[in-house]
Motif scaffolding. Structure first.
Motif, PDB file in Angstrom:
ATOM      1  N   LEU A 113      46.586  49.358  23.115  1.00 51.27           N
ATOM      2  CA  LEU A 113      46.711  50.495  23.635  1.00 51.27           C
ATOM      3  C   LEU A 113      47.297  50.215  25.144  1.00 51.27           C
ATOM      4  CD1 LEU A 113      43.887  52.989  23.016  1.00 51.27           C
ATOM      5  CD2 LEU A 113      46.213  53.174  22.094  1.00 51.27           C
ATOM      6  N   ALA A 114      46.734  49.056  25.811  1.00 49.85           N
ATOM      7  CA  ALA A 114      47.143  48.768  27.064  1.00 49.85           C
ATOM      8  C   ALA A 114      48.544  47.977  27.055  1.00 49.85           C
ATOM      9  CB  ALA A 114      46.140  47.650  27.539  1.00 49.85           C
ATOM     10  N   ALA A 115      49.057  47.488  26.060  1.00 43.80           N
ATOM     11  CA  ALA A 115      50.244  46.946  25.935  1.00 43.80           C
ATOM     12  C   ALA A 115      51.384  48.125  26.076  1.00 43.80           C
ATOM     13  CB  ALA A 115      50.625  46.217  24.324  1.00 43.80           C
ATOM     14  N   TYR A 116      51.055  49.227  25.581  1.00 45.80           N
ATOM     15  CA  TYR A 116      51.934  50.167  25.627  1.00 45.80           C
ATOM     16  C   TYR A 116      51.825  50.920  27.052  1.00 45.80           C
ATOM     17  CZ  TYR A 116      53.451  49.818  20.860  1.00 45.80           C
ATOM     18  OH  TYR A 116      53.979  49.401  19.688  1.00 45.80           O
ATOM     19  N   SER A 117      50.589  51.163  27.644  1.00 44.68           N
ATOM     20  CA  SER A 117      50.469  51.958  28.829  1.00 44.68           C
ATOM     21  C   SER A 117      49.665  51.003  29.752  1.00 44.68           C
ATOM     22  CB  SER A 117      49.744  53.158  28.655  1.00 44.68           C
ATOM     23  OG  SER A 117      50.267  53.971  27.635  1.00 44.68           O
ATOM     24  N   PRO A 118      49.952  49.983  30.328  1.00 43.54           N
ATOM     25  CA  PRO A 118      49.302  49.083  31.285  1.00 43.54           C
ATOM     26  C   PRO A 118      48.795  49.806  32.381  1.00 43.54           C
ATOM     27  CG  PRO A 118      51.480  48.268  31.302  1.00 43.54           C
ATOM     28  CD  PRO A 118      51.598  49.309  30.071  1.00 43.54           C
ATOM     29  N   GLN A 119      49.322  50.740  33.089  1.00 46.70           N
ATOM     30  CA  GLN A 119      48.885  51.398  34.176  1.00 46.70           C
ATOM     31  C   GLN A 119      47.811  52.181  33.863  1.00 46.70           C
ATOM     32  OE1 GLN A 119      51.756  52.278  32.187  1.00 46.70           O
ATOM     33  NE2 GLN A 119      51.543  54.441  31.514  1.00 46.70           N
ATOM     34  N   ASP A 120      47.503  52.709  32.591  1.00 43.81           N
ATOM     35  CA  ASP A 120      46.327  53.491  32.467  1.00 43.81           C
ATOM     36  C   ASP A 120      44.839  52.619  31.999  1.00 43.81           C
ATOM     37  OD1 ASP A 120      47.869  55.763  32.294  1.00 43.81           O
ATOM     38  OD2 ASP A 120      48.107  55.754  30.114  1.00 43.81           O
ATOM     39  N   PHE A 121      45.227  51.182  31.990  1.00 39.66           N
ATOM     40  CA  PHE A 121      44.305  50.293  31.713  1.00 39.66           C
ATOM     41  C   PHE A 121      44.173  49.091  32.625  1.00 39.66           C
ATOM     42  CE2 PHE A 121      45.150  52.421  27.729  1.00 39.66           C
ATOM     43  CZ  PHE A 121      44.113  52.485  27.346  1.00 39.66           C
ATOM     44  N   ARG A 122      44.422  49.271  33.993  1.00 39.20           N
ATOM     45  CA  ARG A 122      44.628  48.402  34.957  1.00 39.20           C
ATOM     46  C   ARG A 122      43.370  47.479  35.220  1.00 39.20           C
ATOM     47  NH1 ARG A 122      47.815  45.022  35.145  1.00 39.20           N
ATOM     48  NH2 ARG A 122      49.242  46.746  34.824  1.00 39.20           N
ATOM     49  N   GLU A 123      42.241  48.275  35.470  1.00 36.61           N
ATOM     50  CA  GLU A 123      40.880  47.519  35.482  1.00 36.61           C
ATOM     51  C   GLU A 123      40.477  46.801  34.254  1.00 36.61           C
ATOM     52  OE1 GLU A 123      36.429  48.924  36.395  1.00 36.61           O
ATOM     53  OE2 GLU A 123      37.964  50.344  36.566  1.00 36.61           O
ATOM     54  N   PHE A 124      40.784  47.061  33.258  1.00 30.65           N
ATOM     55  CA  PHE A 124      40.587  46.292  31.861  1.00 30.65           C
ATOM     56  C   PHE A 124      41.148  45.026  31.897  1.00 30.65           C
ATOM     57  CE2 PHE A 124      41.714  45.291  27.689  1.00 30.65           C
ATOM     58  CZ  PHE A 124      40.479  45.107  27.138  1.00 30.65           C
ATOM     59  N   ILE A 125      42.477  45.071  32.178  1.00 28.78           N
ATOM     60  CA  ILE A 125      43.713  44.001  32.078  1.00 28.78           C
ATOM     61  C   ILE A 125      43.303  43.174  33.152  1.00 28.78           C
ATOM     62  CG2 ILE A 125      46.003  43.382  32.457  1.00 28.78           C
ATOM     63  CD1 ILE A 125      46.701  46.026  31.321  1.00 28.78           C
ATOM     64  N   ASP A 126      42.967  43.489  34.452  1.00 26.02           N
ATOM     65  CA  ASP A 126      42.542  42.634  35.189  1.00 26.02           C
ATOM     66  C   ASP A 126      41.123  41.748  35.056  1.00 26.02           C
ATOM     67  OD1 ASP A 126      44.646  43.641  36.747  1.00 26.02           O
ATOM     68  OD2 ASP A 126      43.617  44.833  38.276  1.00 26.02           O
ATOM     69  N   SER A 127      40.429  42.408  34.313  1.00 17.91           N
ATOM     70  CA  SER A 127      39.256  41.604  33.785  1.00 17.91           C
ATOM     71  C   SER A 127      39.285  40.681  32.848  1.00 17.91           C
ATOM     72  CB  SER A 127      38.091  42.617  33.448  1.00 17.91           C
ATOM     73  OG  SER A 127      38.399  42.971  32.164  1.00 17.91           O
ATOM     74  N   LEU A 128      40.651  40.665  32.334  1.00 19.45           N
ATOM     75  CA  LEU A 128      40.767  39.496  30.991  1.00 19.45           C
ATOM     76  C   LEU A 128      41.119  38.100  31.338  1.00 19.45           C
ATOM     77  CD1 LEU A 128      43.195  41.574  28.873  1.00 19.45           C
ATOM     78  CD2 LEU A 128      40.929  41.509  28.760  1.00 19.45           C
ATOM     79  N   ASP A 129      41.130  37.697  32.776  1.00 24.47           N
ATOM     80  CA  ASP A 129      41.238  36.327  33.264  1.00 24.47           C
ATOM     81  C   ASP A 129      39.978  35.710  33.772  1.00 24.47           C
ATOM     82  OD1 ASP A 129      43.997  36.505  32.624  1.00 24.47           O
ATOM     83  OD2 ASP A 129      44.542  36.889  34.719  1.00 24.47           O
ATOM     84  N   ASP A 130      38.871  36.424  33.588  1.00 24.06           N
ATOM     85  CA  ASP A 130      37.535  35.704  33.976  1.00 24.06           C
ATOM     86  C   ASP A 130      37.229  34.443  33.437  1.00 24.06           C
ATOM     87  OD1 ASP A 130      37.028  37.437  31.930  1.00 24.06           O
ATOM     88  OD2 ASP A 130      35.646  38.664  32.766  1.00 24.06           O
ATOM     89  N   LEU A 131      37.528  34.485  32.075  1.00 23.04           N
ATOM     90  CA  LEU A 131      37.075  33.410  31.211  1.00 23.04           C
ATOM     91  C   LEU A 131      38.245  32.344  31.299  1.00 23.04           C
ATOM     92  CD1 LEU A 131      35.561  34.570  27.965  1.00 23.04           C
ATOM     93  CD2 LEU A 131      34.223  33.337  29.896  1.00 23.04           C
TER      94      LEU A 131
END
Length: 198
Positions: A113-131
């Motif tokens: 879903l984020a691939a289609y609407s990244p603006q709606d999932f910004r907080e989730f996307i930003d958290s993906l680089d922690d590891l």
């Protein structure tokens, strides 16, 4: 002290998220479950869920981010005491436990879903680089320069996520062997302590 309405809303959202996490433990709700069903299980109202998270995908994204944050506390302890390879194997073992299956499915659902609407999932996307960041710091500690360490960590996390997707779609795949191959390949990097001198 008087809290602003933004602070009060943030606190209420965090309390509601804690209730969701308690209600579902390690799992995440399936995408076909309604907000009303999730609310009933968490002992709240679907109107509150909609107000704080916007939609079912918003609930899933918030839960996944919080669950991964909890996992990372344990994984970061591994990183402090171990090597790059130790952390890669700890990540793999954490996310391939049978009780993690619904979360892994939920993760790929939200990522799609984020691939289609990244603006709606910004907080989730930003958290993906922690590891990726903690793996990169281990690679640097083991002798790689900053750019190569980040590239190695990025490729490793991408490979792990690809293998997790394969595990969801074709559970019989020999993905443990593939993780071992990723680690062997990482030993062949220029600058790696185990890289053979030419």
């Amino acid at each position: 002290m008087i809290l602003s309405s933004t602070e009060r809303t943030g606190d209420a959202r965090e309390r509601l998220l804690a209730r969701l996490l308690d209600a579902f433990d390690e799992a995440t709700p399936a995408p076909e479950v309604s907000l009303r069903e999730i609310a009933a299980r968490a002992g709240t109202s679907h109107a509150l869920l909609r107000y704080h998270f916007g939609s079912l995908p918003g609930v899933l994204a918030a839960m996944l981010k919080a669950q991964r944050s909890r996992d990372n506390e344990t994984l970061f302890e591994t990183a402090r005491q171990g090597t790059f390879d130790d952390l890669v194997m700890a990540i793999w073992r954490t996310y391939t436990r049978p009780e993690q299956l619904s979360r892994i499915r939920g993760f790929f659902h939200v990522v799609g879903l984020a691939a289609y609407s990244p603006q709606d999932f910004r907080e989730f996307i930003d958290s993906l680089d922690d590891l990726t960041k903690i793996l990169a710091s281990l690679a640097e500690r083991e002798g790689l320069d900053a750019n190569e360490a980040l590239t190695t960590a990025t490729v490793t996390i991408a490979a792990i996520r690809g293998l997790l997707l394969q595990k969801v779609l074709t559970p019989a795949a020999a993905s443990e062997d593939a993780v071992a191959l990723i680690l062997r390949m990482s030993k062949c990097r220029p600058g790696s302590p185990t890289h053979p001198e030419l």
